[in-house]
Write a protein that holds these residues in place. Structure first.
Motif, PDB file in Angstrom:
ATOM      1  N   ALA A 239       3.523  10.256 -20.283  1.00 46.47           N
ATOM      2  CA  ALA A 239       4.298  11.144 -19.593  1.00 46.47           C
ATOM      3  C   ALA A 239       5.435  10.592 -18.565  1.00 46.47           C
ATOM      4  O   ALA A 239       6.142  11.421 -17.914  1.00 46.47           O
ATOM      5  N   GLN A 240       5.406   9.125 -18.816  1.00 45.01           N
ATOM      6  CA  GLN A 240       6.439   8.375 -18.129  1.00 45.01           C
ATOM      7  C   GLN A 240       6.438   8.771 -16.668  1.00 45.01           C
ATOM      8  O   GLN A 240       7.386   8.852 -15.884  1.00 45.01           O
ATOM      9  N   VAL A 241       5.264   8.541 -15.980  1.00 45.54           N
ATOM     10  CA  VAL A 241       5.090   8.682 -14.695  1.00 45.54           C
ATOM     11  C   VAL A 241       5.514   7.343 -13.968  1.00 45.54           C
ATOM     12  O   VAL A 241       5.098   6.199 -14.442  1.00 45.54           O
ATOM     13  N   ARG A 242       6.307   7.606 -12.966  1.00 47.84           N
ATOM     14  CA  ARG A 242       7.049   6.285 -12.168  1.00 47.84           C
ATOM     15  C   ARG A 242       6.224   5.751 -11.226  1.00 47.84           C
ATOM     16  O   ARG A 242       5.263   6.286 -10.470  1.00 47.84           O
ATOM     17  N   ILE A 243       5.777   4.224 -11.452  1.00 48.69           N
ATOM     18  CA  ILE A 243       5.077   3.454 -10.614  1.00 48.69           C
ATOM     19  C   ILE A 243       5.898   3.099  -9.350  1.00 48.69           C
ATOM     20  O   ILE A 243       7.068   2.750  -9.479  1.00 48.69           O
ATOM     21  N   THR A 244       5.293   3.265  -8.156  1.00 54.14           N
ATOM     22  CA  THR A 244       6.168   2.715  -7.067  1.00 54.14           C
ATOM     23  C   THR A 244       5.250   1.975  -6.097  1.00 54.14           C
ATOM     24  O   THR A 244       4.181   1.595  -6.425  1.00 54.14           O
ATOM     25  N   ASP A 245       5.929   1.757  -5.104  1.00 56.13           N
ATOM     26  CA  ASP A 245       5.391   0.621  -3.967  1.00 56.13           C
ATOM     27  C   ASP A 245       4.656  -0.624  -4.685  1.00 56.13           C
ATOM     28  O   ASP A 245       3.679  -1.148  -4.617  1.00 56.13           O
ATOM     29  N   TYR A 246       5.264  -1.101  -5.827  1.00 53.31           N
ATOM     30  CA  TYR A 246       4.719  -2.401  -6.525  1.00 53.31           C
ATOM     31  C   TYR A 246       5.098  -3.508  -5.739  1.00 53.31           C
ATOM     32  O   TYR A 246       4.723  -4.568  -6.234  1.00 53.31           O
ATOM     33  N   GLU A 247       5.820  -3.421  -4.812  1.00 51.96           N
ATOM     34  CA  GLU A 247       6.014  -4.840  -4.070  1.00 51.96           C
ATOM     35  C   GLU A 247       4.961  -5.288  -3.266  1.00 51.96           C
ATOM     36  O   GLU A 247       4.638  -6.603  -2.909  1.00 51.96           O
ATOM     37  N   CYS A 248       3.938  -4.383  -3.013  1.00 53.63           N
ATOM     38  CA  CYS A 248       2.699  -4.678  -2.353  1.00 53.63           C
ATOM     39  C   CYS A 248       1.612  -4.823  -3.393  1.00 53.63           C
ATOM     40  O   CYS A 248       1.471  -4.467  -4.157  1.00 53.63           O
ATOM     41  N   GLU A 249       1.135  -6.221  -3.067  1.00 48.12           N
ATOM     42  CA  GLU A 249       0.051  -6.590  -3.979  1.00 48.12           C
ATOM     43  C   GLU A 249      -1.517  -5.731  -3.619  1.00 48.12           C
ATOM     44  O   GLU A 249      -1.867  -5.710  -2.622  1.00 48.12           O
ATOM     45  N   PRO A 250      -1.970  -4.841  -4.510  1.00 46.86           N
ATOM     46  CA  PRO A 250      -2.985  -4.187  -4.345  1.00 46.86           C
ATOM     47  C   PRO A 250      -4.277  -5.209  -4.216  1.00 46.86           C
ATOM     48  O   PRO A 250      -4.385  -6.277  -4.687  1.00 46.86           O
ATOM     49  N   SER A 251      -5.201  -4.722  -3.257  1.00 48.31           N
ATOM     50  CA  SER A 251      -6.445  -5.326  -3.112  1.00 48.31           C
ATOM     51  C   SER A 251      -7.393  -5.335  -4.224  1.00 48.31           C
ATOM     52  O   SER A 251      -7.554  -4.226  -5.079  1.00 48.31           O
ATOM     53  N   GLU A 252      -8.237  -6.315  -4.655  1.00 49.39           N
ATOM     54  CA  GLU A 252      -9.023  -6.121  -5.679  1.00 49.39           C
ATOM     55  C   GLU A 252     -10.518  -6.098  -5.120  1.00 49.39           C
ATOM     56  O   GLU A 252     -11.306  -5.863  -6.183  1.00 49.39           O
ATOM     57  N   TYR A 253     -10.801  -5.968  -4.026  1.00 53.04           N
ATOM     58  CA  TYR A 253     -11.988  -6.070  -3.422  1.00 53.04           C
ATOM     59  C   TYR A 253     -12.280  -4.522  -3.034  1.00 53.04           C
ATOM     60  O   TYR A 253     -11.358  -3.749  -2.663  1.00 53.04           O
ATOM     61  N   TRP A 254     -13.745  -4.147  -3.183  1.00 52.37           N
ATOM     62  CA  TRP A 254     -13.995  -2.906  -2.757  1.00 52.37           C
ATOM     63  C   TRP A 254     -15.424  -2.790  -1.999  1.00 52.37           C
ATOM     64  O   TRP A 254     -16.101  -3.865  -1.953  1.00 52.37           O
ATOM     65  N   ASP A 255     -15.491  -2.171  -1.139  1.00 55.15           N
ATOM     66  CA  ASP A 255     -16.831  -2.091  -0.295  1.00 55.15           C
ATOM     67  C   ASP A 255     -17.332  -0.494   0.148  1.00 55.15           C
ATOM     68  O   ASP A 255     -16.393   0.160   0.376  1.00 55.15           O
ATOM     69  N   ARG A 256     -18.374  -0.194  -0.206  1.00 58.67           N
ATOM     70  CA  ARG A 256     -18.793   1.306  -0.088  1.00 58.67           C
ATOM     71  C   ARG A 256     -19.003   1.379   1.508  1.00 58.67           C
ATOM     72  O   ARG A 256     -19.091   2.761   1.873  1.00 58.67           O
ATOM     73  N   TYR A 257     -19.312   0.380   2.154  1.00 60.09           N
ATOM     74  CA  TYR A 257     -19.557   0.748   3.571  1.00 60.09           C
ATOM     75  C   TYR A 257     -18.273   0.618   4.590  1.00 60.09           C
ATOM     76  O   TYR A 257     -17.373  -0.207   4.275  1.00 60.09           O
TER      77      TYR A 257
END
Length: 229
Positions: free
Chosen positions: A211-229
């Motif tokens: 669908a050629q959805v445009r990716i935005t805000d790729y200058e910021c490195e996403p976090s790899e960590y997750w926490d349920r609490y």
């Protein structure tokens, strides 16, 4: 034989017997041509197109392959919904396809897709980590390597996609690869749940590509960590 007389008699016969039908044929062809032109150009075609789109509640100009398949599924559903309960199936399909109306998505939201899959797979853990490696090229594109497991080498990640970072193609994916893995990084058999998660992610990332959805805000490195609490 009087040639002139015979010719006149033949002409009179044709006029008497066939002229009316000949005129009707030509008139019919003329009217058909006019109607074709009316429907081919101008406001009439536009009004008909808007009426069709309104009836099926979809913009025909925004179709892609998955949208078309979704429309077919919708038609089938409308014919079967009175006979069986399809809602659980439809909910599952929506979860897998996703992004039906989305035209933009941040890189962090894409990382979240992998985080949610990791959380579902490790449902007894309170926290965890995925692999989400980004590499920007000097040739105006960015490569992303991702996996629901932590600390996976980029060449062994289950997913890779690349998107442009310049010009009118900025943020648009032009390459997508999904590596089927029958063993995880610890050489353990992949469970059915893992395969379902991988297929769901594959469908969603492919949806962004098709669908050629445009990716935005790729200058910021996403976090790899997750926490349920």
């Amino acid at each position: 034989m009087d040639f002139t007389k015979e010719t006149n008699l033949a002409i009179e016969k044709v006029v008497k017997e066939k002229l009316t039908s000949l005129i009707e044929v030509r008139a019919s062809e003329m009217v058909e041509d006019i109607v074709k032109d009316v429907f081919r150009w101008g406001d009439v075609k536009k009004q008909i197109k808007e009426k069709i789109e309104s009836s099926i509640q979809v913009n025909l100009q925004e179709f892609d392959l998955i949208d078309y398949n979704a429309l077919i599924a919708k038609t089938i559903n409308e014919n079967l919904v009175q006979q069986i309960n399809l809602q659980p199936i439809l909910d599952m399909t929506q979860d897998i396809i996703g992004f039906v109306n989305k035209k933009e998505i941040s890189l962090e939201d894409i990382a979240q897709i992998f985080i949610e899959a990791s959380q579902e797979e490790n449902d007894t853990d309170g926290s965890g980590q995925i692999t989400f490696i980004t590499e920007e090229s000097d040739r105006d594109y960015m490569s992303v390597y991702a996996d629901v497991n932590p600390n996976v080498d980029k060449y062994n990640c289950s997913f890779k996609f690349c998107f442009s970072t310049k010009g009118n193609r900025d943020g648009k994916i032009f390459l997508f690869r999904h590596k089927e893995k029958y063993f995880d990084s610890r050489l353990k058999n992949v469970t059915p749940a893992r395969m379902v998660n991988m297929n769901a992610i594959s469908h969603q990332i492919f949806r962004l590509y098709s669908a050629q959805v445009r990716i935005t805000d790729y200058e910021c490195e996403p976090s790899e960590y997750w926490d349920r609490y």
